[in-house]
Design a protein around this motif. Structure first.
Motif, PDB file in Angstrom:
ATOM      1  N   ALA A 122      67.478  33.684  75.233  1.00  0.00           N
ATOM      2  CA  ALA A 122      67.790  34.045  76.618  1.00  0.00           C
ATOM      3  C   ALA A 122      69.273  34.338  76.814  1.00  0.00           C
ATOM      4  N   ALA A 123      70.137  33.611  76.158  1.00  0.00           N
ATOM      5  CA  ALA A 123      71.583  33.831  76.314  1.00  0.00           C
ATOM      6  C   ALA A 123      71.977  35.196  75.751  1.00  0.00           C
ATOM      7  N   GLU A 124      71.478  35.502  74.570  1.00  0.00           N
ATOM      8  CA  GLU A 124      71.786  36.801  73.946  1.00  0.00           C
ATOM      9  C   GLU A 124      71.152  37.941  74.742  1.00  0.00           C
ATOM     10  N   GLU A 125      69.963  37.679  75.306  1.00  0.00           N
ATOM     11  CA  GLU A 125      69.310  38.690  76.133  1.00  0.00           C
ATOM     12  C   GLU A 125      70.152  39.004  77.369  1.00  0.00           C
ATOM     13  N   ALA A 126      70.738  37.994  77.975  1.00  0.00           N
ATOM     14  CA  ALA A 126      71.574  38.195  79.161  1.00  0.00           C
ATOM     15  C   ALA A 126      72.818  39.018  78.819  1.00  0.00           C
ATOM     16  N   ILE A 127      73.426  38.732  77.673  1.00  0.00           N
ATOM     17  CA  ILE A 127      74.608  39.485  77.231  1.00  0.00           C
ATOM     18  C   ILE A 127      74.233  40.943  76.973  1.00  0.00           C
ATOM     19  N   ALA A 128      73.129  41.142  76.258  1.00  0.00           N
ATOM     20  CA  ALA A 128      72.688  42.500  75.931  1.00  0.00           C
ATOM     21  C   ALA A 128      72.308  43.268  77.197  1.00  0.00           C
ATOM     22  N   SER A 129      71.653  42.583  78.132  1.00  0.00           N
ATOM     23  CA  SER A 129      71.266  43.218  79.387  1.00  0.00           C
ATOM     24  C   SER A 129      72.498  43.651  80.172  1.00  0.00           C
ATOM     25  N   GLN A 130      73.506  42.808  80.182  1.00  0.00           N
ATOM     26  CA  GLN A 130      74.754  43.148  80.870  1.00  0.00           C
ATOM     27  C   GLN A 130      75.415  44.364  80.206  1.00  0.00           C
ATOM     28  N   HIS A 131      75.398  44.398  78.883  1.00  0.00           N
ATOM     29  CA  HIS A 131      75.978  45.529  78.148  1.00  0.00           C
ATOM     30  C   HIS A 131      75.246  46.824  78.510  1.00  0.00           C
ATOM     31  N   VAL A 132      73.924  46.772  78.550  1.00  0.00           N
ATOM     32  CA  VAL A 132      73.138  47.952  78.915  1.00  0.00           C
ATOM     33  C   VAL A 132      73.512  48.397  80.327  1.00  0.00           C
ATOM     34  N   GLN A 133      73.606  47.478  81.258  1.00  0.00           N
ATOM     35  CA  GLN A 133      73.943  47.817  82.648  1.00  0.00           C
ATOM     36  C   GLN A 133      75.340  48.432  82.759  1.00  0.00           C
ATOM     37  N   GLN A 134      76.273  47.929  81.950  1.00  0.00           N
ATOM     38  CA  GLN A 134      77.635  48.472  81.972  1.00  0.00           C
ATOM     39  C   GLN A 134      77.676  49.903  81.424  1.00  0.00           C
ATOM     40  N   MET A 135      76.706  50.235  80.586  1.00  0.00           N
ATOM     41  CA  MET A 135      76.679  51.564  79.981  1.00  0.00           C
ATOM     42  C   MET A 135      76.068  52.625  80.890  1.00  0.00           C
ATOM     43  N   ILE A 136      75.344  52.228  81.906  1.00  0.00           N
ATOM     44  CA  ILE A 136      74.630  53.174  82.764  1.00  0.00           C
ATOM     45  C   ILE A 136      75.551  54.271  83.324  1.00  0.00           C
ATOM     46  N   PRO A 137      76.719  53.960  83.859  1.00  0.00           N
ATOM     47  CA  PRO A 137      77.587  55.037  84.373  1.00  0.00           C
ATOM     48  C   PRO A 137      77.997  56.045  83.286  1.00  0.00           C
ATOM     49  N   SER A 138      78.289  55.575  82.099  1.00  0.00           N
ATOM     50  CA  SER A 138      78.646  56.481  81.006  1.00  0.00           C
ATOM     51  C   SER A 138      77.461  57.367  80.615  1.00  0.00           C
ATOM     52  N   LEU A 139      76.304  56.771  80.595  1.00  0.00           N
ATOM     53  CA  LEU A 139      75.087  57.517  80.249  1.00  0.00           C
ATOM     54  C   LEU A 139      74.794  58.572  81.319  1.00  0.00           C
ATOM     55  N   GLN A 140      74.925  58.188  82.572  1.00  0.00           N
ATOM     56  CA  GLN A 140      74.681  59.142  83.651  1.00  0.00           C
ATOM     57  C   GLN A 140      75.693  60.280  83.617  1.00  0.00           C
ATOM     58  N   ALA A 141      76.933  59.974  83.260  1.00  0.00           N
ATOM     59  CA  ALA A 141      77.973  61.009  83.201  1.00  0.00           C
ATOM     60  C   ALA A 141      77.660  62.066  82.152  1.00  0.00           C
ATOM     61  N   VAL A 142      77.143  61.661  81.001  1.00  0.00           N
ATOM     62  CA  VAL A 142      76.857  62.648  79.952  1.00  0.00           C
ATOM     63  C   VAL A 142      75.538  63.366  80.184  1.00  0.00           C
ATOM     64  N   LEU A 143      74.694  62.832  81.042  1.00  0.00           N
ATOM     65  CA  LEU A 143      73.414  63.473  81.318  1.00  0.00           C
ATOM     66  C   LEU A 143      73.547  64.590  82.354  1.00  0.00           C
ATOM     67  N   ARG A 144      74.687  64.653  83.006  1.00  0.00           N
ATOM     68  CA  ARG A 144      74.909  65.694  84.037  1.00  0.00           C
ATOM     69  C   ARG A 144      75.238  67.014  83.427  1.00  0.00           C
TER      70      ARG A 144
END
Length: 144
Positions: A122-144
């Motif tokens: 669960a601890a590692e899942e929370a860290i990984a989930s946070q990392h994924v969420q932090q990447m969303i703006p970068s991902l959206q920027a390249v998808l435009r």
């Protein structure tokens, strides 16, 4: 002199592509046997085809290949135009590399998230989930 099959094999371009490139004037006209009218490619034709195959593999458009070929025929007088054409594609490929880098990082982050879930961490899942969420703006920027 090479047959169309040999030219295709050596250039990496399909036979229909070789015919098409001749039809639209990117290459040729290609020499033909007097009796059978089969195409016969020389070494200079093959050099041209290999160059076009490289440009095609890098995503260069037919229009830019035409410009490249026309500039090539002009020699040193068109060197600046040739450089500029290629540098435009350098910029495009660099942008694609940046985009793929973001995609790669996102896929790794998602894989880490699912790995943590698979391990029940669960601890590692929370860290990984946070990392994924932090990447969303970068991902959206390249998808435009």
């Amino acid at each position: 002199m090479l047959t169309i099959q040999d030219a295709s094999r050596r250039s990496g371009l399909s036979e229909p592509t070789l015919r098409y490139y001749e039809e639209i004037g990117l290459i040729g006209p290609i020499a033909r046997e007097a009796t059978s009218r089969h195409r016969r490619y020389g070494e200079q034709d093959l050099d041209t085809l290999q160059g076009l195959a490289c440009l095609r593999a890098m995503g260069v458009s037919i229009e830019d290949m035409r410009t490249y070929q026309a500039n090539r025929a002009l020699g040193h007088g068109a060197a600046g135009q040739q450089r500029d054409l290629l540098l435009r594609h350098v910029e495009r490929v660099e942008a694609e590399i940046r985009t793929l880098g973001v995609h790669l990082e996102y896929l790794r982050a998602k894989a880490q998230l699912w790995d943590a879930r698979a391990c029940g961490d669960a601890a590692e899942e929370a860290i990984a989930s946070q990392h994924v969420q932090q990447m969303i703006p970068s991902l959206q920027a390249v998808l435009r």
